[in-house]
Design a protein around this motif. Structure first.
Motif, PDB file in Angstrom:
ATOM      1  N   VAL A  43       0.844  -1.199   0.000  1.00 16.65           N
ATOM      2  CA  VAL A  43       0.000   0.000   0.000  1.00 16.65           C
ATOM      3  C   VAL A  43       0.880   1.250   0.000  1.00 16.65           C
ATOM      4  O   VAL A  43       0.620   2.201  -0.736  1.00 16.65           O
ATOM      5  CB  VAL A  43      -0.969   0.006   1.208  1.00 16.65           C
ATOM      6  CG1 VAL A  43      -1.659   1.348   1.367  1.00 16.65           C
ATOM      7  CG2 VAL A  43      -1.991  -1.110   1.070  1.00 16.65           C
ATOM      8  N   ASN A  77       2.340   1.697  -3.464  1.00 17.70           N
ATOM      9  CA  ASN A  77       1.313   2.186  -4.397  1.00 17.70           C
ATOM     10  C   ASN A  77       1.007   3.662  -4.172  1.00 17.70           C
ATOM     11  O   ASN A  77       0.881   4.434  -5.128  1.00 17.70           O
ATOM     12  CB  ASN A  77       0.034   1.364  -4.269  1.00 17.70           C
ATOM     13  CG  ASN A  77       0.165  -0.023  -4.836  1.00 17.70           C
ATOM     14  OD1 ASN A  77       1.051  -0.307  -5.632  1.00 17.70           O
ATOM     15  ND2 ASN A  77      -0.719  -0.906  -4.415  1.00 17.70           N
ATOM     16  N   GLN A  78       0.894   4.056  -2.916  1.00 15.04           N
ATOM     17  CA  GLN A  78       0.606   5.457  -2.610  1.00 15.04           C
ATOM     18  C   GLN A  78       1.764   6.365  -3.017  1.00 15.04           C
ATOM     19  O   GLN A  78       1.555   7.486  -3.481  1.00 15.04           O
ATOM     20  CB  GLN A  78       0.282   5.626  -1.123  1.00 15.04           C
ATOM     21  CG  GLN A  78      -1.032   4.992  -0.710  1.00 15.04           C
ATOM     22  CD  GLN A  78      -2.203   5.583  -1.468  1.00 15.04           C
ATOM     23  OE1 GLN A  78      -2.334   6.789  -1.613  1.00 15.04           O
ATOM     24  NE2 GLN A  78      -3.065   4.723  -1.981  1.00 15.04           N
ATOM     25  N   LEU A  85       1.505   6.840  -6.731  1.00 16.66           N
ATOM     26  CA  LEU A  85       0.450   7.811  -7.050  1.00 16.66           C
ATOM     27  C   LEU A  85       0.909   9.233  -6.743  1.00 16.66           C
ATOM     28  O   LEU A  85       0.621  10.164  -7.509  1.00 16.66           O
ATOM     29  CB  LEU A  85      -0.827   7.487  -6.271  1.00 16.66           C
ATOM     30  CG  LEU A  85      -1.547   6.225  -6.712  1.00 16.66           C
ATOM     31  CD1 LEU A  85      -2.678   5.900  -5.734  1.00 16.66           C
ATOM     32  CD2 LEU A  85      -2.076   6.376  -8.132  1.00 16.66           C
ATOM     33  N   GLN A  86       1.619   9.407  -5.644  1.00 17.09           N
ATOM     34  CA  GLN A  86       2.143  10.727  -5.294  1.00 17.09           C
ATOM     35  C   GLN A  86       3.132  11.203  -6.354  1.00 17.09           C
ATOM     36  O   GLN A  86       3.124  12.372  -6.745  1.00 17.09           O
ATOM     37  CB  GLN A  86       2.810  10.690  -3.913  1.00 17.09           C
ATOM     38  CG  GLN A  86       3.432  11.994  -3.491  1.00 17.09           C
ATOM     39  CD  GLN A  86       2.444  13.154  -3.466  1.00 17.09           C
ATOM     40  OE1 GLN A  86       1.278  12.999  -3.134  1.00 17.09           O
ATOM     41  NE2 GLN A  86       2.909  14.327  -3.837  1.00 17.09           N
ATOM     42  N   ALA A  91       3.505   9.631   1.316  1.00 14.90           N
ATOM     43  CA  ALA A  91       2.610   8.465   1.409  1.00 14.90           C
ATOM     44  C   ALA A  91       2.592   7.920   2.828  1.00 14.90           C
ATOM     45  O   ALA A  91       1.533   7.556   3.354  1.00 14.90           O
ATOM     46  CB  ALA A  91       3.063   7.392   0.418  1.00 14.90           C
ATOM     47  N   LEU A 125      -0.631   7.550   5.336  1.00 11.85           N
ATOM     48  CA  LEU A 125      -1.031   6.300   5.986  1.00 11.85           C
ATOM     49  C   LEU A 125      -1.134   6.466   7.495  1.00 11.85           C
ATOM     50  O   LEU A 125      -2.058   5.944   8.120  1.00 11.85           O
ATOM     51  CB  LEU A 125      -0.045   5.182   5.649  1.00 11.85           C
ATOM     52  CG  LEU A 125      -0.110   4.640   4.237  1.00 11.85           C
ATOM     53  CD1 LEU A 125       1.004   3.615   4.005  1.00 11.85           C
ATOM     54  CD2 LEU A 125      -1.462   4.021   3.958  1.00 11.85           C
TER      55      LEU A 125
END
Length: 62
Positions: free
Chosen positions: A19, A22-23, A26-27, A53, A57
């Motif tokens: 996760v 992935n974040q 995306l950032q 990220a 979280l």
């Protein structure tokens, strides 16, 4: 900074590490688009992307 994140990541499960990755990706895409970049080969995931990220979280866990 990346050593800090790596140390924290080693305490997490692989799913949370996924996760986070992935974040961070995306950032990096958000940052890339905000800079009006158009060449995909110039897109790189930086330590700053992981840090942002990670903070996101942490804020979700509270």
């Amino acid at each position: 900074m990346s050593h800090e994140i790596s140390a924290r990541r080693s305490r997490w499960s692989y799913s949370i590490a996924g996760v986070l990755s992935n974040q961070a990706a995306l950032q990096a895409i958000r940052r890339y688009r905000a800079q009006s970049m158009t060449e995909p080969e110039n897109l790189q995931i930086a330590g700053e992307d992981f840090a942002i990220a990670y903070q996101a979280l942490l804020s979700q866990r509270r």
